[in-house]
Design a protein around this motif. Structure first.
Motif, mmCIF file in Angstrom:
data_model
loop_
_atom_site.group_PDB
_atom_site.id
_atom_site.type_symbol
_atom_site.label_atom_id
_atom_site.label_comp_id
_atom_site.label_asym_id
_atom_site.label_seq_id
_atom_site.Cartn_x
_atom_site.Cartn_y
_atom_site.Cartn_z
ATOM 1 N N UNK A 77 -94.139 52.653 36.810
ATOM 2 C CA UNK A 77 -93.326 51.435 36.846
ATOM 3 C C UNK A 77 -91.985 51.632 36.153
ATOM 4 N N UNK A 78 -91.956 52.414 35.080
ATOM 5 C CA UNK A 78 -90.689 52.709 34.400
ATOM 6 C C UNK A 78 -89.771 53.530 35.304
ATOM 7 N N UNK A 79 -90.352 54.513 35.987
ATOM 8 C CA UNK A 79 -89.551 55.327 36.912
ATOM 9 C C UNK A 79 -89.033 54.481 38.072
ATOM 10 N N UNK A 80 -89.846 53.543 38.538
ATOM 11 C CA UNK A 80 -89.431 52.661 39.632
ATOM 12 C C UNK A 80 -88.252 51.793 39.222
ATOM 13 N N UNK B 246 -84.994 53.401 39.441
ATOM 14 C CA UNK B 246 -84.574 53.618 40.830
ATOM 15 C C UNK B 246 -84.277 52.312 41.565
ATOM 16 N N UNK B 247 -84.420 51.194 40.876
ATOM 17 C CA UNK B 247 -84.073 49.925 41.497
ATOM 18 C C UNK B 247 -85.236 49.168 42.101
ATOM 19 N N UNK B 248 -86.419 49.315 41.513
ATOM 20 C CA UNK B 248 -87.606 48.599 41.991
ATOM 21 C C UNK B 248 -88.306 47.973 40.797
ATOM 22 N N UNK B 249 -88.537 46.672 40.867
ATOM 23 C CA UNK B 249 -89.170 45.948 39.772
ATOM 24 C C UNK B 249 -90.650 45.776 40.085
ATOM 25 N N UNK C 157 -73.979 45.147 38.296
ATOM 26 C CA UNK C 157 -73.943 45.251 39.742
ATOM 27 C C UNK C 157 -75.069 46.066 40.340
ATOM 28 N N UNK C 158 -76.005 46.536 39.517
ATOM 29 C CA UNK C 158 -77.154 47.272 40.037
ATOM 30 C C UNK C 158 -78.052 46.336 40.850
ATOM 31 N N UNK C 159 -78.518 46.830 41.983
ATOM 32 C CA UNK C 159 -79.386 46.050 42.867
ATOM 33 C C UNK C 159 -80.836 46.495 42.687
ATOM 34 N N UNK C 160 -81.735 45.517 42.674
ATOM 35 C CA UNK C 160 -83.153 45.799 42.501
ATOM 36 C C UNK C 160 -83.959 45.102 43.596
ATOM 37 N N UNK C 161 -84.927 45.813 44.148
ATOM 38 C CA UNK C 161 -85.924 45.201 45.029
ATOM 39 C C UNK C 161 -87.035 44.629 44.152
ATOM 40 N N UNK C 162 -87.451 43.426 44.471
ATOM 41 C CA UNK C 162 -88.404 42.705 43.632
ATOM 42 C C UNK C 162 -89.821 42.845 44.189
ATOM 43 N N UNK C 163 -90.644 43.664 43.533
ATOM 44 C CA UNK C 163 -92.069 43.755 43.853
ATOM 45 C C UNK C 163 -92.899 43.054 42.775
ATOM 46 N N UNK C 164 -92.284 42.064 42.144
ATOM 47 C CA UNK C 164 -92.887 41.349 41.019
ATOM 48 C C UNK C 164 -93.001 39.853 41.302
ATOM 49 N N UNK D 269 -86.253 62.395 43.634
ATOM 50 C CA UNK D 269 -84.915 61.900 43.949
ATOM 51 C C UNK D 269 -84.132 61.695 42.648
ATOM 52 N N UNK D 270 -82.960 62.291 42.551
ATOM 53 C CA UNK D 270 -82.162 62.206 41.331
ATOM 54 C C UNK D 270 -81.153 61.059 41.367
ATOM 55 N N UNK D 271 -81.306 60.174 42.352
ATOM 56 C CA UNK D 271 -80.294 59.138 42.521
ATOM 57 C C UNK D 271 -80.622 57.873 41.742
ATOM 58 N N UNK D 272 -81.444 57.990 40.702
ATOM 59 C CA UNK D 272 -81.801 56.788 39.955
ATOM 60 C C UNK D 272 -80.569 56.228 39.236
ATOM 61 N N UNK D 273 -80.638 54.933 38.958
ATOM 62 C CA UNK D 273 -79.503 54.238 38.390
ATOM 63 C C UNK D 273 -79.326 54.579 36.905
#
Length: 437
Positions: free
Chosen positions: A386-389, A392-395, A55-62, A11-15
């Motif tokens: 983890x860097x790629x995540x 893309x908005x995932x911590x 304004x970037x949104x991140x999902x928190x898996x941390x 997916x090329x939609x990374x932030x």
């Protein structure tokens, strides 16, 4: 059930995250860590999401390394804190009696200890996980008159000297700068292959007067080694360790700092094993709102402290008492634990699909509840995932002695939509990292 995708397209939609981090680089110590892993400036958080200044949104898996089991800015807890501050409630009190502490002690007994048939005195040793571990070690040595403490391979118990002495990670241990004494490391469950029983080995060392192992004051362990690589102890192994402690009159300390407060499902991670530790260490999510708080739970017969023998300026912060008391509403029934276990199984099955789908990972799934991990044998690949995540908005973070485990540890309050979106990002990040091998 969310399924792993059938394609290997990235997916090329990374932030595009281009944050000026110069203030931190110029003014903050080189010891900083997480701001290197997540190089942006966060400004807002709610539930299982964070937002940065762009304004970037991140999902928190941390989840604040396990300190945010109830998510960011829980509205009920926030309101209780606002009301308390508005009423000029006591904030700092050392260990003086306050109404906030009184209410917390009562509710913790009523909601957590009494229904589980547990009888512990509650000590407030200081605000962090390593504080509760240090107090447990000191008390065990005081009670028994012995010096040695047994810990286990890949253990992590904190960054102060006593806690480092029972921590396995060589990088962390070397940071002490002095010898770390009075501890012995034994193999954790399944450290070797199935042919070598680590409990039998431990028993033999304790029985044999020629082993070189002095009778220890205590054995300390994590039921799931979070920082050590999401290594899960079997319940039967934990039960046998408890039996060894009873046989040799050794105190059993369970470090539930990261895996307690419902992280694996039940409030205490050791509950399904049917054991009753002599001392339990709690911190991180016991503060409920990201507020610093630690508890040392002590069987009454071992509460042998003299007044003031172990103290600290912030041993029981009243705002944390308010937050922790309100968070106990999650535990008035067993629904919260059941939901965590359900979501944990959802994550576990998805990670298993990833292992099967992408053999390049040479992966292994580990964990219990919502502490899950994907162990990757390819050197450096877990870090790349983890860097790629993050892009893309995932911590997420890694764990294990070689940072070889991708750690999935979202707030327990995450809904299915957020969980599935985060797992989808994880898969896309794996695809990207594999493509770059």
């Amino acid at each position: 059930m969310l399924q792993a995708s059938e394609t290997l397209e990235v997916d090329k939609s990374d932030k595009t995250i281009q944050t000026d981090m110069s203030v931190f680089e110029q003014l903050e110590s080189e010891v900083r860590s997480y701001c290197r892993s997540f190089p942006t400036i966060f400004t807002k958080a709610k539930g299982y999401k964070l937002w940065d200044t762009q304004g970037n949104e991140f999902i928190d898996f941390f989840a604040g390394a396990g300190a945010l089991n109830y998510g960011h800015n829980d509205p009920h807890i926030k309101q209780k804190l606002l009301d308390y501050i508005a009423d000029d409630g006591i904030v700092h009190s050392l260990d003086m009696a306050t109404s906030a502490k009184e209410r917390f002690l009562e509710r913790f007994h009523e909601v957590i200890l009494k229904p589980r048939g547990l009888d512990y005195k509650v000590m407030f040793p200081g605000p962090t996980g390593t504080n509760t571990v240090e107090s447990a070690l000191k008390l065990a040595r005081k009670i028994t008159g012995r010096e040695t403490v047994i810990s286990f391979t890949n253990a992590f118990h904190g960054m102060t000297l006593g806690s480092l002495s029972i921590t396995g990670n060589s990088f962390k241990r070397h940071g002490a700068g002095v010898p770390l004494n009075h501890s012995v490391s034994m193999p954790f469950d399944n450290y070797f292959d199935d042919e070598l029983d680590s409990v039998t080995l431990l028993e033999r060392y304790l029985e044999d007067k020629g082993s070189g192992l002095d009778l220890p004051a205590a054995i300390i362990l994590e039921t799931v080694q979070g920082e050590g690589g999401i290594n899960v102890a079997r319940f039967e192994w934990l039960k046998r360790i408890e039996e060894v402690c009873r046989r040799f009159d050794i105190l059993l300390i369970i470090d539930d700092v990261q895996v307690g407060c419902g992280r694996t499902g039940p409030f205490f991670s050791f509950e399904p094993a049917g054991i009753e530790p002599d001392i339990v260490c709690l911190s991180k999510s016991i503060g409920a709102y990201g507020l610093p708080l630690a508890l040392t739970l002590i069987k009454p017969q071992y509460d042998k402290w003299a007044p003031g023998e172990h103290n600290g300026t912030f041993r029981g912060h009243n705002l944390a008492f308010i937050a922790a008391t309100e968070a106990l509403r999650y535990w008035e029934t067993d629904e919260f634990a059941k939901e965590t276990q359900r979501k944990g199984e959802k994550v576990h099955q998805f990670l298993k699909q990833l292992v099967e789908k992408y053999p390049q990972l040479r992966g292994e799934v580990r964990g219990r509840g919502l502490m899950q991990g994907l162990a990757v044998e390819v050197e450096g690949l877990a870090d790349q995932i983890c860097k790629a995540a993050f892009k893309r908005g995932l911590i997420m973070e890694t764990s294990g002695p070689d940072s070889e485990v991708v750690k999935v540890m979202p707030p327990l309050i995450i809904d299915d939509e957020g969980l599935e979106k985060g797992l989808s990002i994880l898969e896309k990040s794996i695809q990207e990292a594999i493509k770059n091998l």
